[in-house]
Structures are given as structure tokens and as C-alpha cells.
Design an enzyme around this catalytic site. Structure first.
Site, PDB file in Angstrom:
ATOM      1  N   SER A   1      27.631  32.351  60.088  1.00 42.11           N
ATOM      2  CA  SER A   1      27.392  33.547  60.906  1.00 42.11           C
ATOM      3  C   SER A   1      27.892  33.323  62.331  1.00 42.11           C
ATOM      4  CB  SER A   1      25.903  33.885  60.924  1.00 42.11           C
ATOM      5  OG  SER A   1      25.460  34.164  59.620  1.00 42.11           O
TER       6      SER A   1
ATOM      7  N   LYS B   1      19.584  31.824  69.425  1.00 38.58           N
ATOM      8  CA  LYS B   1      20.501  31.924  70.575  1.00 38.58           C
ATOM      9  C   LYS B   1      21.364  33.171  70.483  1.00 38.58           C
ATOM     10  CE  LYS B   1      22.309  27.880  70.109  1.00 38.58           C
ATOM     11  NZ  LYS B   1      23.366  27.142  69.751  1.00 38.58           N
TER      12      LYS B   1
ATOM     13  N   ARG C   1      27.159  24.081  52.444  1.00 42.78           N
ATOM     14  CA  ARG C   1      28.604  24.272  52.594  1.00 42.78           C
ATOM     15  C   ARG C   1      29.337  22.966  52.763  1.00 42.78           C
ATOM     16  NH1 ARG C   1      27.021  28.451  57.079  1.00 42.78           N
ATOM     17  NH2 ARG C   1      25.675  26.657  57.296  1.00 42.78           N
TER      18      ARG C   1
ATOM     19  N   HIS D   1      26.334  34.168  52.177  1.00 42.68           N
ATOM     20  CA  HIS D   1      24.907  34.387  51.902  1.00 42.68           C
ATOM     21  C   HIS D   1      24.727  35.218  50.630  1.00 42.68           C
ATOM     22  CE1 HIS D   1      24.192  34.106  56.501  1.00 42.68           C
ATOM     23  NE2 HIS D   1      23.560  33.078  55.983  1.00 42.68           N
TER      24      HIS D   1
END
Ligand code: ADP
Length: 170
Positions: free
Chosen positions: A131, A45, A94, A21
Site C-alpha cells: 500500500s 503514518k 511477500r 490483499h
């Protein structure tokens, strides 16, 4: 002719912020005059950090980068972009999996709000950094210290311990 002033937002969950990031932020600000890192407050979540904690961690990391600010937001991304009078949305890519999802998202955002999305390709060394993966590997005791900033790594370890989520075999 004077060049147009361009304000961008970089929306995401950032739970937690990774070096991937940060790389998008650093390269993004070279393209725009102003970049607002926008931390989504919508429920995700199993969050590890609260939106306020995520904002605080990112602020600390970007405080010396001129033109970059950090805020939390609750509404739809396109509504937030309109509120901020942002010209573009910045996102990172990505992999081909990202492309499929991001393509749909960008098309939808353009269809509903007419806003453009600009993509920055990951730097090769962060191509696999997400992440979610960071949270999962760290919870199993894996060393993710070269994929996230140092203070984020320390807070991540602490939070996993506090919440009983650290599952080290050693
Ligand atoms: P979201 O839940 O909105 O996908 P994330 O925090 O996971 O939020 O990601 C925000 C943006 O940053 C997304 O566009 C994502 O593709 C991009 N991103 C995340 N990690 C990387 C990375 N390692 N390299 C490039 N872009 C990345």
C-alpha cells in the site's frame, strides 16, 4: 468426524486495499468457513483514507464473496480476535523482509493469546505490491491501475488531488 468450523480474521491497515490483499482474501476464504477482514483504526503514518472509507471500499469489493465480511477495529489484534471468537489470524507474505516481521508478530500473538497465524504466500505478480508503494508511486503520477481495483484507483487519484499530494511532472 465432523470438521471444526474455522473463523479467521485478516487484520491490516489496507490504506488502500490492493490486488495483493484481495488475492489473500480470495485464497484465504478457500481455507476457512468465515473470514473477517479487519481494518485497523489505530493511527498510521500519513493515512490517505479514513478507516471508515477503507472499510467501505473493501465491502464493495468483497460483497459477492460468500463468508467474507469487513469490519473496523480499534483494540489490539488479539483482543479483537478473542471478541470475534476467531480461531486464526490470516496474514500474507511477500518477501523475506515480511517473514522477519511477521514471524515476530505471530510469535508474540501466540505467546500472549495462544492464537495461531496462518500465512498465504503472495501470488508472484503481487510480490512487490505494498500500500505504501502504491501511495508513493501514484502521488508521483505513476500508473498503478493494474495493481489495485479500478474504483480504488479512481478514489486514490481523487484523494491525492484533493489533498494536494499529486505531483505529476506532465
Ligand atoms: P499492516 O499495516 O498490518 O502490515 P497491510 O495492509 O500493509 O497492514 O497488510 C496486511 C497484510 O496483508 C499483511 O500480512 C501483509 O503482509 C499482507 N499483504 C499486503 N500486500 C500483500 C501482497 N501483495 N501479497 C501478499 N500479502 C500481502
Amino acid at each position: 468426524m465432523a470438521r471444526k468450523y474455522v473463523r479467521a480474521i485478516f487484520p491490516g491497515s489496507f490504506d488502500p486495499i490492493t490486488n495483493g490483499h484481495l488475492d489473500v482474501i480470495q485464497r484465504g476464504i478457500n481455507l476457512f468457513d468465515e473470514l473477517i477482514v479487519a481494518v485497523g483504526r489505530s493511527p498510521i503514518k500519513n493515512p490517505l483514507f479514513t478507516p471508515d472509507e477503507r472499510v467501505e471500499m473493501i465491502r464493495e469489493l468483497v460483497k459477492d464473496i460468500p463468508g467474507v465480511t469487513v469490519e473496523g477495529f480499534e483494540c489490539l489484534t488479539v483482543e479483537y480476535a478473542a471478541q470475534k471468537k476467531a480461531d486464526v489470524i490470516l496474514r500474507g507474505l511477500r518477501s523475506l523482509t515480511d517473514v522477519q516481521y511477521e514471524f515476530q508478530l505471530a510469535m508474540t500473538n501466540r505467546a500472549v493469546a495462544g492464537i495461531e497465524t496462518i500465512f498465504v504466500m503472495t501470488s508472484a505478480q503481487y510480490g512487490f505490491t505494498t500500500s505504501t508503494m502504491i501511495r508513493e508511486v501514484a502521488a508521483l503520477g505513476g500508473d498503478v491501475s493494474n495493481l489495485i481495483p479500478k474504483n480504488v484507483y479512481e478514489r486514490l487519484r481523487r484523494r491525492l488531488k484533493e489533498t494536494g499530494r499529486l505531483n505529476e511532472s506532465k
